[in-house]
Write an enzyme that holds these catalytic residues in place. Structure first.
Site: not given
Lengths: 485, 928
Positions: B268, B414, B527, B602, B586, B660
């Site tokens: 991440d 979300d 996610d 992201d 993701r 998004h």
């Protein structure tokens, strides 16, 4: 093939009343106003004039006209629109793409004639509801508008009053200055203090003064208690006192819960009798919520001049001064502190500021000044103090967050006074400073009706007030202005 | 959503202070370089040269299915076992493990869809230097050289690919940890056996991070010691390699000399940087090589942290140098060398020999499966934001789309929709009546996605947590307790998705009676499944955490795949196996394509991020994941209006189309930028909806045969070297070429139209252009250049409605773009759009549309199938046509109808009015 079904179906509308049913024929989806362009069995010319087609290609579920006008009753044209008569309610246009899409859009169900969707005709019900709500709205507007007139009237008087006070204050400042000058002269020339007389006089004067002071103070205290006790439960609570930032013991600009509790002598709330002790601790700083300047000027005017003092035949001042030089000094310094002290300046400034505010075209919003309105949600108490600030405080502990300070009127050009903008609130992490938009709608009462945070750190508040109520149109006009047929 | 941003209050304050300190870009210091990853450093220190490995030919065994052979490292005498398989479909599998490992080494399960079927190998010749094997078809040979060990795959006289040709095979065998107190004599002895590439153990070993490694404040205990593996591949004649996502980099992979290798380790990465080889959220260890002669693939089946080095003998050369080589007839052929390094596991590599790009796609999908066939609506437009605040907000946004007449199919919720980041729950204040909300969407024929992340709040009043704990389903720490880390809910546990029982339980949680408030029109988003652990090393799980007997080290890159697998299974199960699932993930690995969609994580609202979305999704498409998209508008920061419009226009032509935005950004629903921009966005979204029949057909093919939906040009023009590095434009299927505008204030683009002798038609103007040219196209803000290939037929639905479901029964418009030879071909695929009946009961329509000899016809491509559609053919637009005297429609019942038509002579466009024939039947239109 489904398109065969769609060929030029005519819709029926029955006009009730005389007993004779009149059949209005027009192609599906065409409003009455355009009926004339769709003449049966004559070639149809697209309403933009771009081409002419045989009439049997109107509403045949194929788009021939660039403007979509040949398919008012089908979904064939990407830019077409469909007219629902909606008898009993309001007629409407919907995009052609909503014809037969399985979703009921027209309350008369005419948009779903071939999709299998089961739609109920809800026009009458909707019409009834709309009329009801329009009626309610109209009544509110009417009453609200009356209230508004009152507000305008009061505002006008208030404004004059304030201007007067300011002038008066400024005048009294001048007067005091003149008197001080006189006092100084007197002080110089004063001799031969009559000690005994002075003492006697002074004592009685003090007593008298104290008596008056106590009386005034009691009145003030009672007023303050009523003011503070927002929920009128007979107690003044921490929360109720906390809005009085002027009481902040350490003057750091925020009045914490602990500090407030301290002021209340450690209690969570106090009743009238206990409030007496509390009052002695806060009265010197306390600013009234209602009308600060009135209180203050009242105090100033009533302070050191007892009537009917000894030494008749002379003015009070002079007689006192004649008793004792020291007293002249006291008065001098008192006067000085009055006209040069922060309080006096603060009052004058506030008055000037208030007079300078844009309270709307007829000052109808003036009554909101120095008021605060709260709305309690599940998590927070929101507080709107018009022309001052918006804040948010967690219900279950935690410090208050500033959601914005008065910025300006921010409605659209034609209706500037319908939106207030508060900005420069507390900063957000990696984001903007918090800000609040307050939308004003007509209502009989002055209330915050809802708050939300549509975007991070951008708040939206709905606020009703009579001050935005427009002169009502007659109810008939409201009801009939919207209906065809 | 995601990455880590604050709104968690005190929970994250400490973490923030440490990790963010107010900066607004990736903190590279949080992530390891090769030098900071002990095994990578050790392995990379080895230089090409003589390999210590020797094949022991006397151990060779050949069975029907495989050849086995022992290898020995002459430096330390450790033996390895080599297994060679010839796989059906022109592939070779090479497996190397220790002959006798101290304990089993991890072999990746659940990625291959089956045990790949083999073909017999035959021994052609053998001597003391090696053996020659026939690979069966196409005069292909495999040469095993004994000393040093090396494999060469030949076709005729040409070497296609060599293994260990640079001698970089290195296999760190498992060993027992020795005491740091080594007596001098022993040490001396050891030196005799341990060679240069076998680092000495003991104190130096500790320094080398063989038994323990510290990065920042985290210490990685390695009870198993060193276990890394490495192998090199040489690709003669190859100058272009692609794949190994996920990296924010160009389509054509760069050489890594002098920099870090490409890293594959699911992480991440907060605000990732562009154009570098840093690891991102997903990892697919598949590389494609391509030259004008051949396309091949290397699939390195290993789920541990992996680094890939690429070097080339031509990369450093200037154009002048290359010219000089050419003029002087320099003997050096271009060659690309690749080296794979993984921290643990075994060497298990699939060599896909092509020779065409299509072949490689088929080969790879025969191993790992094809793209899941999504519900049609999932190919439509998705509206997301972190966060839609409450039910009223959802209703208002839904209403906003109708008011502005913009279609959308899915609205997303979300993490804030949950009760305190407890997944499978709802915030009781903001979403008190989720079913009412979902029913409101059902009424509009729309859908919703809610987020379900794999970190589970440690909270004894949370049912999900209690069950996972009581069943012992959590990942364990090295000491055997439940592993805990920080994520959105605060202290969290991580379910062990590698455990099939855990996955079955997880799937059961999606049942309508388990996931309260869920309904048929609610789908799922996974996610943070790298997994993201805010306070873990490199923001992920400790490598010594335990999944049953295996360390996270062994299978790290698989975790995300398993999360999506279990979730997709849950959605299938809740419908009794009827409905196709839709799950966005993701993190991913090879095989993730079978479970749903992937997005590029992201990103940021910057033009460069819009640009990089093209190579990022192209790279994923090449290795199986067709359902790819980037956050439209950019996740972090706020886009300019122009960027937002351009992003919608680009996203409308990328497979997964979802807007998004980050929690801290201003709202950006399409109607918030003035009527003109609303109209521009509406038009972009409408173009997407009109093209849905074509998208659906492309996904059917991706599902059926593994062909990517979004393709680099070279896939369709494999001999056209001009296309090999192109990543600013792309193809959808074979027939649409898209060149997005990714420059601020762009007034024009230069598009390359491939194909000598071909023509392309601008889909907006119908203007015809010749192929094999660079074409400057002036652009306005109203659209981006899109071309339809001459020779193709594309079905569209011109009646764009508020959701794809509303368009289900609408008629089709066929766009027939004629080739210079007046020929065109296309397809039409129709099914119910959401169930597995297309597969289980062959309920679909698949038709061949062809135009030849002035006749356009529709014929059944799938005689065994059946499906009834009310849709009909509304209009036929023939581009590049000449004017006929009449047009006749012939239907199977023998009827003939004259069709009205319009002819635009200036553009040579013939429009046939309302054939009206059902889309599922045979028909022919004859032009005379």
């Amino acid at each position: 093939m489904s398109c065969a079904l769609l060929l030029l179906l005519t819709s029926l509308a029955l006009v009730m009343g005389t007993g004779t049913a009149v059949e209005i024929q027009r192609p599906r989806g065409v409003p009455q106003s355009k009926r004339q362009f769709y003449e049966e069995n004559k070639p149809f010319t697209c309403l933009d004039g771009s081409s002419t087609i045989p009439f049997d290609q109107v509403n045949d579920d194929y788009c021939d006209c660039r403007d979509g006008s040949d398919e008012p009753g089908t979904a064939a044209c990407p830019n077409g629109s469909f007219h629902c008569t909606n008898a009993g309610f309001r007629p409407a246009f919907i995009p052609s793409s909503r014809i037969n899409d399985g979703i009921c859009d027209c309350c008369d169900t005419t948009d779903e004639y071939n999709s299998g969707a089961t739609c109920q005709n809800t026009c009458r019900e909707m019409g009834r509801k709309e009329r009801e709500s329009l009626q309610i709205m109209a009544e509110i507007t009417k009453e609200g508008f009356l209230l508004k007139q009152q507000l305008i009237h009061e505002a006008k008087r208030g404004q004059e009053d304030k201007q007067g006070k300011l002038t008066e204050l400024q005048g009294s400042k001048k007067g005091l200055e003149g008197k001080m000058e006189a006092l100084r002269t007197v002080k110089k020339t004063a001799e031969d203090p009559e000690k005994e007389a002075k003492e006697r006089h002074l004592k009685s004067w003090e007593e008298q003064k104290e008596l008056i002071r106590m009386e005034k103070d009691k009145t003030r205290m009672a007023e303050a208690f009523l003011e503070l006790d927002d929920d009128a439960d007979g107690y003044v609570s921490v929360a109720e006192l906390q809005s009085h930032l002027e009481l902040d013991p350490d003057s750091d600009g925020s009045l914490t819960e602990t500090e407030t509790q301290g002021l209340l002598g450690g209690a969570g709330k106090v009743d009238t009798s206990t409030f007496e002790t509390v009052w002695s601790g806060i009265k010197d700083k306390y600013l009234s919520e209602v009308s600060t300047y009135v209180m203050k000027t009242y105090v100033i005017q009533s302070f050191p001049y007892p009537k009917g003092s000894p030494g008749s035949g002379r003015s009070n001042e002079v007689s006192i001064i004649r008793f004792e030089n020291a007293n002249v000094c006291t008065l001098l310094s008192a006067s000085q502190s009055l006209i040069c002290g922060p309080e006096f300046i603060w009052i004058c400034r506030n008055l000037e500021k208030e007079i300078g505010f844009d309270f709307g075209p007829s000052a109808e919003f003036a009554y909101l000044y120095s008021q605060c309105y709260e709305l309690s949600t599940s998590e927070y108490i929101y507080r709107l103090c018009p022309f001052n600030r918006v804040s948010q405080k967690p219900k279950f502990g935690g410090s208050e967050t500033n959601l914005g300070l008065w910025g300006q009127w921010a409605g659209p050009e034609e209706n500037l006074y319908s939106v207030m903008k508060y900005d420069h609130g507390q900063g957000c992490w990696q984001g903007p400073n918090r800000s609040t938009t307050v939308k004003l709608t007509c209502g009989k009462e002055t209330v915050v009706t809802s708050t939300s945070e549509p975007s991070r750190c951008e708040y939206l508040m709905e606020f009703t007030t009579p001050a935005v109520c427009q002169e009502p149109a007659s109810l008939d006009e409201v009801l009939h202005g919207h209906t065809e047929l | 959503m995601a990455a880590f941003i604050v709104r968690m209050g005190p929970l994250l304050v400490l973490w923030l202070a440490v990790f963010l300190s107010g900066t607004w870009a990736v903190d590279r210091g949080n992530f390891k370089t090769c030098d900071q990853s002990a095994f990578c450093k050790r392995q990379r220190a080895l230089k090409p040269g003589q390999s210590p490995y020797r094949a022991l030919l006397e151990t060779l065994e050949l069975t029907n299915t495989k050849l086995t052979l022992q290898l020995i490292n002459d430096n330390n005498k450790v033996r390895l076992l080599l297994e060679l398989y010839r796989l059906q479909g022109n592939m070779t599998r090479v497996k190397i493990n220790e002959l006798k490992p101290l304990k089993p080494r991890f072999e990746v399960p659940d990625v291959l869809i089956n045990d790949p079927p083999t073909e017999p190998l035959s021994l052609l010749s053998q001597d003391e230097n090696g053996v020659v094997l026939s690979l069966g078809a196409d005069s292909q040979w495999l040469i095993v050289s004994a000393k040093p060990f090396r494999l060469d795959i030949m076709e005729g006289r040409e070497v296609l690919l060599s293994l260990n040709s640079r001698g970089l095979l290195a296999f760190e065998h498992l060993r027992i940890r020795k005491d740091t107190q080594v007596d001098p004599e022993g040490a001396e002895k050891k030196e005799e056996t341990d060679a240069a590439n076998e680092p000495a153990e003991g104190e130096t070993a500790k320094e080398d991070g063989m038994w323990e490694e510290t990065f920042k404040s985290h210490t990685d205990n390695k009870p198993n010691g060193p276990s890394s593996i490495s192998l090199d591949f040489s690709l003669p004649g190859v100058e272009h390699v692609y794949g190994i996502p996920e990296h924010a980099d160009s389509l054509k992979l760069k050489t890594t000399d002098g920099g870090d290798p490409y890293r594959l380790f699911n992480l991440d990465v907060f605000q990732y940087e562009l154009f570098n080889p840093m690891a991102l959220y997903g990892a697919i260890p598949v590389m494609l090589s391509h030259s004008a002669q051949r396309t091949m693939g290397i699939f390195w089946l290993n789920a541990a942290e992996t680094w890939v080095d690429i070097s080339s003998n031509t990369a450093g050369k200037t154009v002048f140098g290359q010219m000089l080589d050419y003029v002087q007839g320099s003997s050096e052929t271009p060659q690309t060398d690749v080296r794979w390094i993984s921290e643990s596991g075994i060497i298990d590599v699939f060599i896909m020999l092509g020779p065409t790009p299509t072949d490689v796609f088929s080969q790879y999908s025969s191993l790992t499966g094809t793209q899941a066939f999504p519900p049609l609506s999932a190919l439509a437009y998705h509206q997301c934001r972190w966060n839609y605040n409450d039910q009223e907000d959802v209703a208002a946004v839904d209403q906003g789309f109708d008011e502005h007449d913009i279609p959308y199919d899915f609205i997303w919720l979300d993490i804030e929709h949950t009760d305190g980041k407890r997944y499978f729950t709802w915030d009781p204040h903001k979403f008190p009546q989720p079913k009412d909300m979902l029913q409101g969407l059902v009424d509009k024929r729309r859908k919703m996605v809610t987020i379900v992340d794999p970190h589970i709040k440690v909270d004894s009043s949370y049912k999900i947590h209690n069950e996972i704990r009581s069943k012992g389903f959590y990942v364990k720490n090295k000491d055997g307790g439940d592993y805990e880390g920080w994520c959105w809910p605060g202290n969290s546990g991580y379910p062990d998705f590698t455990n099939p029982e855990m996955r079955a339980w997880w799937a059961s949680m999606f049942a309508y009676d388990q996931y309260e408030g869920s309904m048929e029109n609610m789908y799922t988003w996974n996610d943070m499944n790298e997994p993201s652990v805010f306070n873990g090393p490199e923001v992920t799980m400790h490598k010594d955490a335990l999944h049953g007997n295996w360390e996270n080290r062994d299978l790290h890159n698989l975790y995300g795949l398993y999360v999506q697998m279990a979730t997709a299974e849950g959605l299938i199960e809740r419908s009794g196996g009827v409905e196709r699932p839709f799950v966005l993930t993701r993190a991913f690995f090879a095989g993730s394509q079978r479970y749903g969609a992937v997005w590029t994580g992201d990103n940021t609202a910057e033009w460069e991020h819009l640009k990089i979305s093209i190579p990022m999704c192209l790279s994923l498409g090449l290795v199986g994941v067709s359902f790819c998209g980037a956050d439209v508008g950019g996740f972090f920061k706020s886009p300019s209006t122009e960027l937002l419009v351009r992003w919608y226009q680009t996203g409308a032509y990328q497979p997964f189309f979802r807007a998004h935005a980050h929690l801290d950004t201003p709202r950006r629903e399409p109607w918030l930028f003035g009527p003109e921009n609303t109209a521009l966005i509406r038009e972009a979204v409408r173009q997407r909806y009109a093209l849905l029949p074509y998208w659906y057909q492309l996904f059917y093919h991706a599902h059926h045969s593994g062909q990517p939906v979004m393709r680099p040009l070279w896939v369709e023009y494999p001999q056209d070297t001009a296309t090999f590095s192109m990543d600013d434009q792309f193809l959808l299927g074979r027939d649409l070429l898209v060149h997005p505008v990714t420059e601020e204030g762009g007034r024009g683009v230069t598009a390359y139209l491939p194909g000598k002798g071909e023509v392309w038609f601008d889909v907006h103007t119908f203007q015809k252009h010749n192929g094999a040219q660079n074409l400057y196209i002036p652009v306005t803000i109203s659209s981006i250049p899109v071309f339809q290939r001459g020779g193709s037929i594309i079905p569209r639905k011109a009646r764009v409605r508020r959701s794809s479901s509303c368009m289900e029964h609408d008629p089709y418009t066929l766009f027939v773009a004629l080739s210079p030879k007046r020929f065109a071909q296309g397809e039409l695929y129709i099914d119910d759009g959401h169930t597995f009946n297309f597969d289980k009961q062959k309920q679909f329509i698949h038709r061949r549309l062809s135009f030849a000899n002035k006749a356009l016809s529709s014929r059944n491509l799938a005689p065994g199938s059946q499906f009834i559609t009310p849709s009909w053919i509304e209009k036929i637009v023939i581009l590049g046509a000449s004017k006929p005297s009449k047009a006749t429609l012939k239907t199977p019942d023998g009827k003939e109808n004259l069709l009205e038509f319009e002819f635009d002579a200036s553009m040579s466009v013939l429009t046939l009015r309302k054939p009206g024939v059902n889309a599922g039947v045979d028909w022919t239109v004859v032009l005379q």
